[in-house]
Design an enzyme around this catalytic site. Structure first.
Site, PDB file in Angstrom:
ATOM      1  N   ARG A  16       1.494 -31.922  38.115  1.00 46.10           N
ATOM      2  CA  ARG A  16       2.284 -31.883  39.336  1.00 46.10           C
ATOM      3  C   ARG A  16       2.597 -33.319  39.740  1.00 46.10           C
ATOM      4  NH1 ARG A  16       5.946 -30.108  42.835  1.00 46.10           N
ATOM      5  NH2 ARG A  16       5.186 -29.495  44.897  1.00 46.10           N
ATOM      6  N   GLY A  17       3.878 -33.692  39.695  1.00 49.94           N
ATOM      7  CA  GLY A  17       4.290 -35.070  39.871  1.00 49.94           C
ATOM      8  C   GLY A  17       3.747 -35.776  41.102  1.00 49.94           C
ATOM      9  N   ASP A  19       1.204 -35.358  42.830  1.00 51.87           N
ATOM     10  CA  ASP A  19      -0.259 -35.516  42.825  1.00 51.87           C
ATOM     11  C   ASP A  19      -0.738 -36.577  41.843  1.00 51.87           C
ATOM     12  OD1 ASP A  19      -0.217 -33.430  44.571  1.00 51.87           O
ATOM     13  OD2 ASP A  19      -1.071 -31.942  43.203  1.00 51.87           O
ATOM     14  N   THR A  20      -0.130 -36.630  40.643  1.00 47.83           N
ATOM     15  CA  THR A  20      -0.748 -37.411  39.565  1.00 47.83           C
ATOM     16  C   THR A  20       0.224 -38.276  38.767  1.00 47.83           C
ATOM     17  OG1 THR A  20      -0.493 -35.588  37.983  1.00 47.83           O
ATOM     18  CG2 THR A  20      -2.555 -35.648  39.245  1.00 47.83           C
ATOM     19  N   ARG A  21       1.537 -38.270  39.132  1.00 50.81           N
ATOM     20  CA  ARG A  21       2.518 -38.960  38.300  1.00 50.81           C
ATOM     21  C   ARG A  21       2.181 -40.428  38.086  1.00 50.81           C
ATOM     22  NH1 ARG A  21       6.725 -39.199  41.538  1.00 50.81           N
ATOM     23  NH2 ARG A  21       7.497 -37.108  41.067  1.00 50.81           N
ATOM     24  N   GLY A  49      17.750 -27.711  38.202  1.00 54.71           N
ATOM     25  CA  GLY A  49      17.983 -26.360  37.716  1.00 54.71           C
ATOM     26  C   GLY A  49      16.731 -25.515  37.799  1.00 54.71           C
ATOM     27  N   GLU A  83       5.088 -23.196  32.810  1.00 56.70           N
ATOM     28  CA  GLU A  83       4.584 -23.919  31.644  1.00 56.70           C
ATOM     29  C   GLU A  83       3.231 -23.368  31.216  1.00 56.70           C
ATOM     30  OE1 GLU A  83       6.700 -28.183  32.849  1.00 56.70           O
ATOM     31  OE2 GLU A  83       4.520 -28.020  32.765  1.00 56.70           O
TER      32      GLU A  83
END
Length: 465
Positions: A16-17, A19-21, A49, A83
């Site tokens: 999840r970007g 949170d942890t990117r 999209g 995913e």
């Protein structure tokens, strides 16, 4: 969205970007790429999209390992949950490995969807954007992956199991490298007509049986024992999780070999073995429940084999062990297979692969090729080395090179063949020289009587020779 270059991936990294990117996901991705791992990272915040694209699905499906990083907000993202469903599908249908990281949530929160994960699922239901089947698939995937063994970073940091995130990332990368390591051994793509040999050894070793078998392949240096053993090893490898290839046994200290065997099978660095007896005890105790595939290459002393594979009971049921050696006398195994030199037709084909990159010589080089083959005596090593040496040379250069080789063997071949000579004791060398220089064509009984009078122990020596 970033990914490694190339058309295939080994690891799919899901996170999840927000949170942890810029935190653990970035550290892990960069460290894996630095370690040579082909990694794909998907940041759902950078995507537009609603539908997962073909490229993303392909990246998940072709990866050998998927690593979802379960942070507090992971289940808030429909993308991450989609995913995850695809990862579980790949695990079920293609045997993909899922290695989850529980970043700042407990595994139980993911498994049972309580606390924030439960609230996220309720939020998706209330928005009515997704049907019941989709939501149920998400919940099933979370439960499935939450049950898997992974890394609980929050607990590890609190318990001082690791010192910090840098050390944690290093541990993860090392574990991923271990998981990616396969049993497959590289072999030359120029080998010729080995199917018959392979079939016989596969039959000896009982490829599809649950019996532990030890098979020895013996023959003179350069005859192709290692290549043959590697092909058999590769054909067996799909049936094994635990495997080890010990090369150059003749040159390696026994305790080091014992340490490598334990480390490779148990998939962790083993404590240093101090002496051979200690190593034997550890192998027997630690590996007796393991079904192993083991290749011991180029042994030249029975003590090496006794220290590594003394008894069938040292390994689990169904284990398969292959040994190559020049000396049949050291083999105390279930079956032995003697590999001899190649016949003329096969020699010509192998030589041509290296000299001309085809299965037969160019017309103007046929006589030269036959001349080269006659000095190789069917030894694949000599055929490969000399064929490569002559490749691309003119006819005049072939003539000069062949004349030189006839007077003095090529150094690489000579060095390899000298290993067999150097392994002989003094009496065996004397008998070898007598045969080579004086007694060709003599009645063996006469010369044995002569050697016995000289106390050369001819019966034992001739067996070794």
């Amino acid at each position: 969205m970033e990914e490694s270059s190339g058309c295939d991936y080994e690891v799919f990294l899901s996170f999840r970007g927000p949170d942890t990117r810029t935190d653990i996901a970035d550290y892990l991705y960069v460290s894996m790429v630095d370690a040579g791992i082909r990694a794909y990272r998907d940041d759902e915040e950078l995507r537009t999209g609603e539908e997962l694209g073909d490229q993303l699905f392909q990246a998940i499906r072709q990866s050998k390992i998927s690593i979802p990083i379960f942070s507090t907000g992971y289940a808030d993202s429909p993308w991450c949950l989609r995913e995850l469903v695809e990862m579980v599908e790949s695990k079920n249908t293609r045997g993909q490995k899922i290695m989850p990281i529980f970043y700042n949530v407990a595994p139980s929160e993911v498994k049972y969807q309580n606390e924030h994960y439960g609230n996220a699922i309720v939020s998706h239901l209330n928005k009515k954007r997704f049907d019941d089947e989709t939501i149920n698939n998400w919940k099933a995937a979370l439960k499935k992956v939450g049950e898997l063994k992974g890394w609980d970073l929050h607990s590890m940091l609190n318990s001082n199991t690791i010192k910090g995130k840098g050390e944690f990332v290093k541990e993860v990368v090392n574990d991923v490298l271990t998981e990616l390591k396969t049993a497959y051994l590289e072999v030359s793509d120029c080998f010729v007509e080995v199917d018959n040999h392979v079939g016989k050894i596969m039959s000896m070793i009982g490829a599809h049986s649950h019996e532990t078998k030890i098979v020895g392949i013996h023959g003179m240096g350069g005859v192709g024992k290692t290549t043959l053993a590697k092909i058999v090893y590769n054909q067996l490898s799909n049936d094994f999780v635990d495997y080890c290839f010990l090369c150059d046994i003749r040159k390696t200290k026994i305790t080091r070999l014992q340490n490598q065997l334990l480390s490779d099978i148990l998939k962790k660095k083993w404590l240093d073995i101090n002496n051979v007896m200690e190593g034997k005890k550890e192998i027997k105790e630690r590996l007796r429940s393991k079904k192993v595939l083991l290749l011991l290459d180029d042994a030249d002393d029975a003590s090496q084999l006794e220290a590594l594979v003394q008894k069938h009971e040292w390994f689990g049921k169904g284990s398969k062990i292959i040994i190559t050696t020049r000396d049949r006398g050291i083999l105390n195994v279930d079956e032995t297979y003697e590999l001899t030199g190649m016949d003329f037709d096969h020699s010509l084909k192998l030589f041509s692969k290296h000299a001309f990159r085809r299965d037969y010589p160019l017309e103007q080089y046929i006589c030269h090729s036959e001349r080269a083959i006659n000095m190789c005596y069917g030894l694949p090593l000599a055929l490969e080395v000399i064929g490569s040496l002559l490749s691309g040379k003119s006819e005049e250069e072939w003539d000069a090179t062949l004349k030189e080789l006839e007077e003095s063997p090529q150094q690489n071949v000579r060095k390899k063949l000298m290993i067999s000579i150097e392994a002989l004791n003094e009496n065996q060398r004397k008998i070898f020289l007598d045969v080579a220089c004086f007694f060709i064509g003599y009645d063996k009984r006469i010369v044995i009587h002569l050697w016995e009078s000289c106390k050369f122990l001819p019966h034992e020596s001739l067996g070794i020779l």
